[in-house]
Write an enzyme that holds these catalytic residues in place. Structure first.
Site, PDB file in Angstrom:
ATOM      1  N   HIS A  36       0.791  -1.160   0.141  1.00 12.31           N
ATOM      2  CA  HIS A  36       0.056   0.090   0.008  1.00 12.31           C
ATOM      3  C   HIS A  36       0.835   1.296  -0.086  1.00 12.31           C
ATOM      4  O   HIS A  36       0.419   2.309   0.319  1.00 12.31           O
ATOM      5  CB  HIS A  36      -0.999   0.084   1.122  1.00 12.31           C
ATOM      6  N   THR A  37       1.999   1.133  -0.422  1.00 14.84           N
ATOM      7  CA  THR A  37       2.912   2.299  -0.644  1.00 14.84           C
ATOM      8  C   THR A  37       3.022   2.760  -2.163  1.00 14.84           C
ATOM      9  O   THR A  37       3.166   3.991  -2.097  1.00 14.84           O
ATOM     10  CB  THR A  37       4.509   2.020  -0.127  1.00 14.84           C
ATOM     11  N   ALA A 126      -5.118 -14.797  -7.269  1.00 13.06           N
ATOM     12  CA  ALA A 126      -4.217 -15.163  -5.957  1.00 13.06           C
ATOM     13  C   ALA A 126      -3.334 -13.660  -5.755  1.00 13.06           C
ATOM     14  O   ALA A 126      -2.626 -13.766  -4.836  1.00 13.06           O
ATOM     15  CB  ALA A 126      -3.234 -16.290  -6.006  1.00 13.06           C
ATOM     16  N   SER A 130      -1.656 -12.073 -12.719  1.00 11.37           N
ATOM     17  CA  SER A 130      -1.875 -12.663 -14.084  1.00 11.37           C
ATOM     18  C   SER A 130      -2.353 -11.596 -15.015  1.00 11.37           C
ATOM     19  O   SER A 130      -2.110 -11.735 -16.237  1.00 11.37           O
ATOM     20  CB  SER A 130      -2.882 -13.827 -13.796  1.00 11.37           C
ATOM     21  N   GLU A 163      -4.903  -1.285 -18.815  1.00 13.79           N
ATOM     22  CA  GLU A 163      -5.792  -1.654 -17.500  1.00 13.79           C
ATOM     23  C   GLU A 163      -6.630  -0.502 -16.887  1.00 13.79           C
ATOM     24  O   GLU A 163      -7.772  -0.872 -16.738  1.00 13.79           O
ATOM     25  CB  GLU A 163      -4.855  -2.643 -16.734  1.00 13.79           C
ATOM     26  N   ASP A 175       3.278  -3.875 -11.001  1.00 16.26           N
ATOM     27  CA  ASP A 175       2.992  -5.320 -11.454  1.00 16.26           C
ATOM     28  C   ASP A 175       3.416  -5.247 -12.858  1.00 16.26           C
ATOM     29  O   ASP A 175       4.219  -6.313 -13.284  1.00 16.26           O
ATOM     30  CB  ASP A 175       1.282  -5.417 -11.453  1.00 16.26           C
ATOM     31  N   TYR A 224     -10.118  -0.784   0.428  1.00 16.79           N
ATOM     32  CA  TYR A 224      -8.883  -0.139  -0.446  1.00 16.79           C
ATOM     33  C   TYR A 224      -9.024   1.217  -0.428  1.00 16.79           C
ATOM     34  O   TYR A 224      -8.334   2.080  -0.417  1.00 16.79           O
ATOM     35  CB  TYR A 224      -9.018  -1.021  -1.698  1.00 16.79           C
TER      36      TYR A 224
END
Length: 386
Positions: A36-37, A126, A130, A163, A175, A224
């Site tokens: 969460h940085t 997970a 992906s 995205e 990511d 979140y």
């Protein structure tokens, strides 16, 4: 990966009727520390893992892109890059690919069509990215097929844009960046503000063990968003752009003026940034004792200050910590409220970790874990030309 390569080759030949010319891969990732940085302009320390998304591809002379998804029963998506590229309500997987191509075109890259077959073994849901692996492997595919002058960082940014804007999911840059730029036996210290990256060598034999609690993640989006708002409020009170700009000394001077909840959230982010930068130093020095302490502090901070862990996750962390002692580290990884833990485990203890978790976790929680024993691997690239 050999099975994935075989699968995409076979499906390409069966569905599209000829042989592909290139095999390309992009990996999933796990974040070792720095939670969460990212949206606070801070630091993260992920590594790429040996679970990948693999593409078999060939370029076309016309403007058609045809994509075969092995993992969705060889479902096919087809679109013309000279026409409007639109969102497909009924084929969610296809939107990641359409989005990446649309964003590449908008950035001014020139290419014709392509035939693509895609398959991955990054576990979905997970929190191992992906979707980022898919975005990056498609960007990499067009780079390879058409010799595009595009950096790995821009492939990552293009994937993030796809995205955010096309798929409609608000993600940070971590990511995609680690999937595009990872290095074998290295983690990557990423500054989420400047996007500067630094490779951090890891002890070569160290296993990266990811354990999915299989706890269904509820509340994730709403919680979140609340955390994000609390962090933004704290930054506003400190008069800075983001919590990245607040030192722990400044925080301690002003803590009395903060709402108690906001103070806890801010303290996590500020201390987590410091821990992440120090963790990179510890890892580079192969000081696993210090790395383990920092991971333990990170977990405690997520549990007590950021309040995003759950009983199942805390239980898993305790079980693993008992086995590895100060020879490695373990903490929750990802957004929270379920999901996975990550552990750095000496190879001699991997079997002990698996056996102890198998013996204790289900008995304590009623849930059965899934374990992935990984190594830190290279980021996206060409696997072979056929």
């Amino acid at each position: 990966m050999s099975e994935l390569i075989q699968n995409v080759k076979t499906s390409f030949e069966q569905v599209l009727g000829y042989a592909p010319s290139h095999i390309i891969q992009a990996p999933g990732r796990v974040n070792l520390i720095g939670e969460h940085t990212d949206y606070n302009d801070g630091f993260v320390l992920p590594c790429a893992i040996n679970y990948q998304t693999v593409v078999a591809a060939a370029k076309r002379e016309d403007n058609l892109v045809r994509v075969v998804s092995v993992d969705y029963g060889n479902a096919v998506d087809e679109f013309d890059i000279t026409q409007a590229i639109t969102f497909q309500q009924d084929k969610m997987w296809a939107n990641y690919i359409r989005g990446v191509v649309k964003c590449l075109l908008a950035r001014g890259y020139a290419f014709t069509g392509a035939d693509i077959s895609v398959s991955g073994n990054v576990p979905q849901g997970a929190g191992l990215s992906s979707s980022a692996a898919l975005e990056v492997v498609i960007g990499q595919t067009f780079k390879v097929l058409f010799n595009l002058e595009i950096s790995q960082a821009e492939i990552a940014l293009n994937g993030q844009q796809a995205e955010n804007e096309f798929v409609g999911c608000n993600c940070g840059i971590m990511d995609q960046m680690i999937s595009a730029e990872g290095r074998e036996n290295h983690a990557m210290l990423l500054d989420c503000r400047s996007l500067e990256t630094e490779s951090v060598s890891m002890p070569e034999e160290m296993a990266v063990v990811i354990i999915n609690s299989n706890k269904k993640r509820g509340l994730v989006d709403s919680e979140y968003n609340t955390r994000r708002q609390q962090c933004e409020e704290a930054a506003r009170i400190f008069g800075v752009k983001a919590l990245r700009d607040v030192t722990i000394e400044q925080f301690n001077e002003k803590v009395a003026e903060l709402d108690e909840m906001v103070a806890k959230r801010a303290r996590h982010v500020i201390t987590e940034n410091d821990r992440t930068v120090e963790a990179a130093q510890a890892l580079r020095a192969h000081d696993m004792k210090r790395m383990g302490e920092l991971m333990a502090e990170s977990h405690a901070s997520m549990r007590d200050d950021f309040e995003i862990t759950v009983k199942e996750i805390d239980t898993l962390v305790e079980i693993v910590k008992e086995v590895i002692g100060d020879q490695g580290g373990v903490r929750m990884t990802g957004g929270g409220f379920g999901g996975c833990i990550v552990a750095l485990v000496p190879p001699a203890l991997v079997d002990d970790v698996k056996a102890t978790v198998a013996a204790k976790y289900q008995a304590a929680t009623g849930l059965k874990e899934s374990i992935y024993v990984c190594q830190a691997k290279d980021g996206a690239g060409l696997v072979e030309m056929l």
